[in-house]
Design an enzyme around this catalytic site. Structure first.
Site, PDB file in Angstrom:
ATOM      1  N   ASP A 128     -57.712  48.178 148.690  1.00  0.00           N
ATOM      2  CA  ASP A 128     -58.267  49.773 148.318  1.00  0.00           C
ATOM      3  C   ASP A 128     -58.612  50.701 149.511  1.00  0.00           C
ATOM      4  O   ASP A 128     -58.669  50.446 150.632  1.00  0.00           O
ATOM      5  CB  ASP A 128     -59.302  49.394 147.295  1.00  0.00           C
ATOM      6  CG  ASP A 128     -60.902  48.821 148.287  1.00  0.00           C
ATOM      7  OD1 ASP A 128     -60.364  47.936 149.033  1.00  0.00           O
ATOM      8  OD2 ASP A 128     -61.836  49.100 148.039  1.00  0.00           O
ATOM      9  N   GLU A 129     -58.779  51.893 149.066  1.00  0.00           N
ATOM     10  CA  GLU A 129     -59.299  52.960 149.959  1.00  0.00           C
ATOM     11  C   GLU A 129     -58.727  53.034 151.485  1.00  0.00           C
ATOM     12  O   GLU A 129     -59.407  53.486 152.230  1.00  0.00           O
ATOM     13  CB  GLU A 129     -60.890  52.876 150.061  1.00  0.00           C
ATOM     14  CG  GLU A 129     -61.588  52.777 148.771  1.00  0.00           C
ATOM     15  CD  GLU A 129     -62.998  52.919 148.732  1.00  0.00           C
ATOM     16  OE1 GLU A 129     -63.754  53.469 147.998  1.00  0.00           O
ATOM     17  OE2 GLU A 129     -63.597  51.934 149.692  1.00  0.00           O
ATOM     18  N   ASN A 130     -57.396  52.803 151.627  1.00  0.00           N
ATOM     19  CA  ASN A 130     -56.525  53.024 152.720  1.00  0.00           C
ATOM     20  C   ASN A 130     -56.105  54.373 152.785  1.00  0.00           C
ATOM     21  O   ASN A 130     -55.019  54.617 152.271  1.00  0.00           O
ATOM     22  CB  ASN A 130     -55.749  52.008 152.809  1.00  0.00           C
ATOM     23  CG  ASN A 130     -54.928  52.129 154.155  1.00  0.00           C
ATOM     24  OD1 ASN A 130     -55.168  52.857 155.290  1.00  0.00           O
ATOM     25  ND2 ASN A 130     -53.536  51.688 154.203  1.00  0.00           N
TER      26      ASN A 130
ATOM     27  N   HIS B 228     -60.396  48.752 155.307  1.00  0.00           N
ATOM     28  CA  HIS B 228     -61.682  48.060 155.501  1.00  0.00           C
ATOM     29  C   HIS B 228     -61.600  47.048 156.538  1.00  0.00           C
ATOM     30  O   HIS B 228     -62.162  46.155 156.504  1.00  0.00           O
ATOM     31  CB  HIS B 228     -62.208  47.545 154.121  1.00  0.00           C
ATOM     32  CG  HIS B 228     -62.478  48.761 153.082  1.00  0.00           C
ATOM     33  ND1 HIS B 228     -63.848  49.147 153.053  1.00  0.00           N
ATOM     34  CD2 HIS B 228     -62.020  49.184 152.213  1.00  0.00           C
ATOM     35  CE1 HIS B 228     -63.768  50.115 152.076  1.00  0.00           C
ATOM     36  NE2 HIS B 228     -62.480  49.933 151.378  1.00  0.00           N
TER      37      HIS B 228
ATOM     38  N   GLU C 145     -54.859  49.980 143.675  1.00  0.00           N
ATOM     39  CA  GLU C 145     -53.864  50.680 144.580  1.00  0.00           C
ATOM     40  C   GLU C 145     -52.462  49.796 144.817  1.00  0.00           C
ATOM     41  O   GLU C 145     -51.650  50.125 145.318  1.00  0.00           O
ATOM     42  CB  GLU C 145     -54.527  51.022 145.835  1.00  0.00           C
ATOM     43  CG  GLU C 145     -55.692  52.147 145.816  1.00  0.00           C
ATOM     44  CD  GLU C 145     -56.968  51.847 145.569  1.00  0.00           C
ATOM     45  OE1 GLU C 145     -57.802  52.537 146.132  1.00  0.00           O
ATOM     46  OE2 GLU C 145     -57.239  50.757 144.999  1.00  0.00           O
TER      47      GLU C 145
END
Length: 664
Positions: free
Chosen positions: A300-302, A236, A352
Site C-alpha cells: 500500500d501507499e507507494n 513503507h 493496491e
C-alpha cells in the site's frame, strides 16, 4: 432478552426459566479427547478460572474430567466430533443448552465448542443473591469465515504480554484471524538469522525472537485463532533499507529508522534482481514460523517518488513496456507471488495490489475510503467482480477514534447487487489497529470494548443492528474483557493518577466523560507533532471515543427540546453543575501536579460553558448575547484545547439546547 448481553449475538436464541446456579460442586466433563494439553481442555480450564474469578465460588474441581466426575455428575458436558486443523472455513458452529439441571455444549469441532464456552461465560448473572448461568437454548454459527484484528507492532512495539491478552479478548468475541503487521518505516520486528541486520539495525532492540513468534502462534492456535504475518513492501520500506540500503531505489541516502508518522518515500528497487534474492531469503526463513497459508505483503501507499527520480528504473520501465508505477509494482508483486508459492503461501495484500495481471489466487484487502477519494466498499466490489476473494477493513479503522456506531453499521456485504458467486468471495473483515498514536499502555483502550461490536458484525445476522442495544451489551462486554485481562480501564486510571501526581483524580475523570480524542488523524496533523518515543500519557490518552456522558446527556436534551419534556430539567442541571465544578477541583491539586496546568485552561472553558447552560436552564431562556458567548467558547480554536488534542463531545447537544431556549 433485555437482560442478556452476549456479544456477538447468536443466530438463534431462546430463553427458559431454568437458570443454573454456580456453586462449589460445579464441574466439567469433556467427551472425546481428554488430554490435558488439548485445545479444548485448556479452554475449559480458562473458562473455569474466569467463572470462579467472576463468581467468587470455591469450586471443588478446577479442571475438566477430574477424578470422580462423569457425564452423569458433571454440571457442564462438552461434546465435539473432531479437533479442527486451523484453516479458513472450518466448522465453527455450536449449540448451547442451559437448564437448572445442567449445561450442554455440542459442536462438530473443538473450535466450535470453545465458542460455546465464550458464550456461556457471558451468561453469568445474579439470581437471588448468587451467581448463575441464564437458562437458554442457543444454536449459533458465524456469518463470515474471516473475522480479524490487525495489530501494528512496527510503529510502536507491543510486548508479548500485550499481544497475548488481546488474543484472549479476540477469542472471547469469536474473532479468528490475528493479522500481525511486523514491518514498517519505524521498525522491523522479527529475528532473522539469515538477514541479521534487519533486527539488529532496524528494530531499536525491540523485536520478537523466532521462539517468541512460535509461542504466539501456538497461543493463538490454542484459542482457535490463525496468525497471518505482514511484511510491508515495496513501500513503507525505511526499516528494510536502514539495514540493507543496497536494495533501495535511491542509492545516495543515509537511511535510518523513521521517528515520525506518515507516508515516506524510501522504496525497494523492483528492477534489481538482488532485491528478489533478498526477499526470497527472508520469506524462506520466516514463512515456516507462520503455518497459515496466507502471507500479507502490504503493497500500500507507494507513491513511487524514488522510482520517478531514478533514471535506471525509468529506463527499465521503458524496456519492459511498463507504463507507470502501478504497472511496475504489479511486476514486483507477481515476482513475490511466485516466491511465496515456493513456500506454500498464498499472497495477500492491500487493495493496491489488484491489477489486471495479478493472479486470482491473491487475496485483496480492501481499506481505502472517502478520505482517499474512494467510495466505501468500492475496491471490495471491484475485487469480487474481477474474480478475487476479498476482506473489508474500510469502515473498521479503529485507530480513527470514530464512534463505535460508525463501525457497527458498516457491513462487509455492500448494498449493491452481487451474484451469489460474487458475494461468496467476500470472506469477512478486519478491524485495524495502527499504532502511530498508541503504546502498550493505551492500545487496549483503543481496541476494546469497541471491537466487540465489529466482531458482532462479522459473526451475527445482518439484521442485528440495534445501536441502543449494542451500547447496552457493550458496557457488559467491557466488564468481561477486564475479567480476562484487558487493561482498557486500568490504563485510563493510571494516566489520570499520573496527571494528578497521585492526588484526587475525580475532576479529571469527570472531564474524560465529556471529552474525546481528536479523530481521523487530526491529533497528529502532518505526522510531526509526535515522535515514536513521545509521551502518550497525556489527557487525550485517558479519553476514548464515545465518552460516557455524551449519549445520556443527548437523550435528555432531545427529550427537553423535541418532546418539550420539562421533567428532565433537574437531570440536565445535575450534569451541567458537575461539569462546572471540574475546574475548581483541578485548582486544588494543580500546585503539586504540573501536568494539571495543561488541562486547567480547558476545564475553565468547560466551566464557563456549563455556567451559561446552567443559567439558561434555570431561567428557561437565554439572551442572544449569552448565546453568542456560548458559541464562541464552544468554537474556541486556541492553544489550550489544541494542546490537549481533545474535543468537547457534548458541544452540539449544548448548542441545540441553547438555541431552543433562545427561540423561547
Amino acid at each position: 432478552m433485555q437482560d442478556i448481553h452476549i456479544m456477538p449475538w447468536p443466530q438463534e436464541i431462546k430463553t427458559n426459566t431454568g437458570d443454573f446456579i454456580i456453586d462449589e460442586d460445579f464441574s466439567v466433563f469433556i467427551h472425546g479427547n481428554t488430554d490435558e494439553y488439548s485445545r479444548i481442555s485448556k479452554s475449559a480450564v480458562r473458562f473455569i478460572r474466569h467463572m470462579t474469578d467472576k463468581s467468587g465460588v470455591f469450586v471443588n474441581e478446577g479442571f475438566p474430567n477430574a477424578t470422580g466426575v462423569s457425564d452423569a455428575t458433571a454440571s457442564l458436558n462438552i461434546y465435539f466430533d473432531k479437533e479442527a486443523e486451523l484453516a479458513m472455513g472450518i466448522d465453527e458452529s455450536y449449540t448451547l443448552n442451559v437448564t437448572d439441571a445442567g449445561i450442554e455444549i455440542r459442536a462438530l469441532t473443538d473450535v466450535g465448542a470453545m465458542h460455546g464456552l465464550s458464550t456461556l461465560l457471558q451468561l453469568i448473572k445474579v439470581k437471588d443473591g448468587a451467581y448463575a448461568f441464564t437458562g437458554v437454548q442457543i444454536k449459533d454459527e458465524p456469518r463470515f469465515v474471516w473475522r480479524g484484528l490487525m495489530m501494528d507492532v512496527a510503529r510502536h512495539f507491543m510486548p508479548i504480554s500485550v499481544v497475548k491478552r488481546n488474543l484472549d479478548a479476540m477469542a472471547l468475541v469469536k474473532l479468528n484471524v490475528f493479522h500481525w503487521h511486523l514491518s514498517d518505516d519505524q521498525g522491523f520486528r522479527v529475528e532473522t538469522k539469515m538477514l541479521p541486520e534487519l533486527y539488529k539495525k532496524a528494530s531499536d532492540g525491540q523485536y520478537y525472537t523466532q521462539e517468541q513468534i512460535k509461542d504466539i502462534v501456538k497461543y493463538a492456535g490454542d484459542r482457535g485463532i490463525r496468525v497471518v504475518p505482514e511484511f510491508d513492501v515495496p513501500g513503507h520500506g525505511t526499516a528494510f533499507l536502514t539495514a540493507y540500503p543496497e536494495f533501495a531505489s535511491k542509492k545516495d541516502l543515509d537511511y535510518s529508522i523513521e521517528r515520525f508518522a506518515g507516508i515516506f518515500d524510501p522504496t525497494l528497487d523492483p528492477t534489481n534482481d538482488k532485491t528478489y534474492e533478498f526477499l526470497d531469503t527472508l520469506f524462506k526463513e520466516v514463512a515456516p514460523l507462520f503455518p497459515d497459508v496466507y502471507f500479507h505483503i502490504g503493497g500500500d501507499e507507494n507513491e513511487g517518488k524514488h522510482w520517478d527520480e531514478n533514471p535506471e528504473i525509468q529506463e527499465f520501465m521503458k524496456e519492459n513496456g511498463l507504463a507507470d508505477n502501478h504497472e511496475l509494482q504489479t511486476y514486483f508483486n507477481i515476482k513475490l507471488e511466485k516466491i511465496l508459492a515456493k513456500y506454500g503461501k498464498s499472497l495477500m495484500g492491500w487493495e493496491e495490489i489488484m491489477t489486471d495481471n495479478m493472479p486470482k489466487s491473491a487475496l485483496i484487502h480492501s481499506w481505502r475510503g472517502i478520505n482517499e477519494g474512494m467510495e466505501p466498499g468500492e475496491s471490495l466490489v471491484k475485487a469480487v467482480k474481477n474474480g478475487y476473494q476479498t476482506i473489508l477493513s474500510n469502515g473498521y479503522y479503529i485507530d480513527l477514534l470514530l464512534s463505535v456506531e460508525d463501525h457497527y453499521l458498516v457491513d462487509p456485504l455492500p448494498a449493491v447487487e452481487l451474484s451469489t458467486e460474487e458475494a461468496g468471495r467476500i470472506l469477512g473483515g478486519e478491524a485495524t489497529m495502527w499504532s502511530e498514536l498508541v503504546t502498550p499502555l493505551t492500545v487496549d483502550s483503543r481496541i476494546w470494548p469497541r471491537t466487540a461490536a465489529i466482531a458482532e458484525r462479522f459473526w451475527s445476522a445482518q439484521e442485528v443492528r440495534d445501536v441502543d442495544r449494542m451500547f447496552e451489551r457493550l458496557n457488559s462486554m467491557s466488564q468481561y474483557l477486564e475479567l480476562i485481562g484487558i487493561q482498557h480501564i486500568k490504563a485510563k486510571e493510571y494516566i489520570l493518577r499520573n496527571i494528578a501526581n497521585y492526588q484526587d483524580t475525580h475532576g479529571l475523570r469527570q472531564l474524560t466523560t465529556i471529552s474525546e480524542p481528536f479523530k481521523i488523524y487530526s491529533r497528529n496533523a502532518g505526522g510531526t507533532e509526535y515522535k515514536t518515543y513521545s509521551p502518550f500519557t497525556l489527557f487525550a490518552d485517558a479519553c476514548t471515543s464515545d465518552a460516557t456522558s455524551v449519549r445520556p446527556f443527548r437523550k435528555l436534551v432531545n427529550a427537553f427540546v423535541d418532546q418539550k419534556d420539562q421533567s428532565v430539567k433537574e437531570d440536565l442541571e445535575h450534569y451541567l453543575q458537575s461539569w462546572k465544578d471540574i475546574a475548581d477541583q483541578l485548582k486544588t491539586i494543580q500546585p503539586n501536579a504540573p501536568l494539571v496546568s495543561r488541562v486547567l485552561p480547558y476545564a475553565l472553558r468547560v466551566q464557563e460553558i456549563s455556567s451559561i447552560g446552567l443559567k439558561a436552564i434555570e431561567d428557561g431562556e437565554i439572551s442572544q448575547e449569552a448565546l453568542q458567548q456560548l458559541e464562541a467558547l464552544i468554537d474556541n480554536k486556541e492553544d489550550p484545547r489544541v494542546n490537549l488534542d481533545v474535543e468537547l463531545a457534548i458541544a452540539k447537544d449544548l448548542m441545540k439546547m441553547a438555541q431552543y431556549l433562545a427561540k423561547k
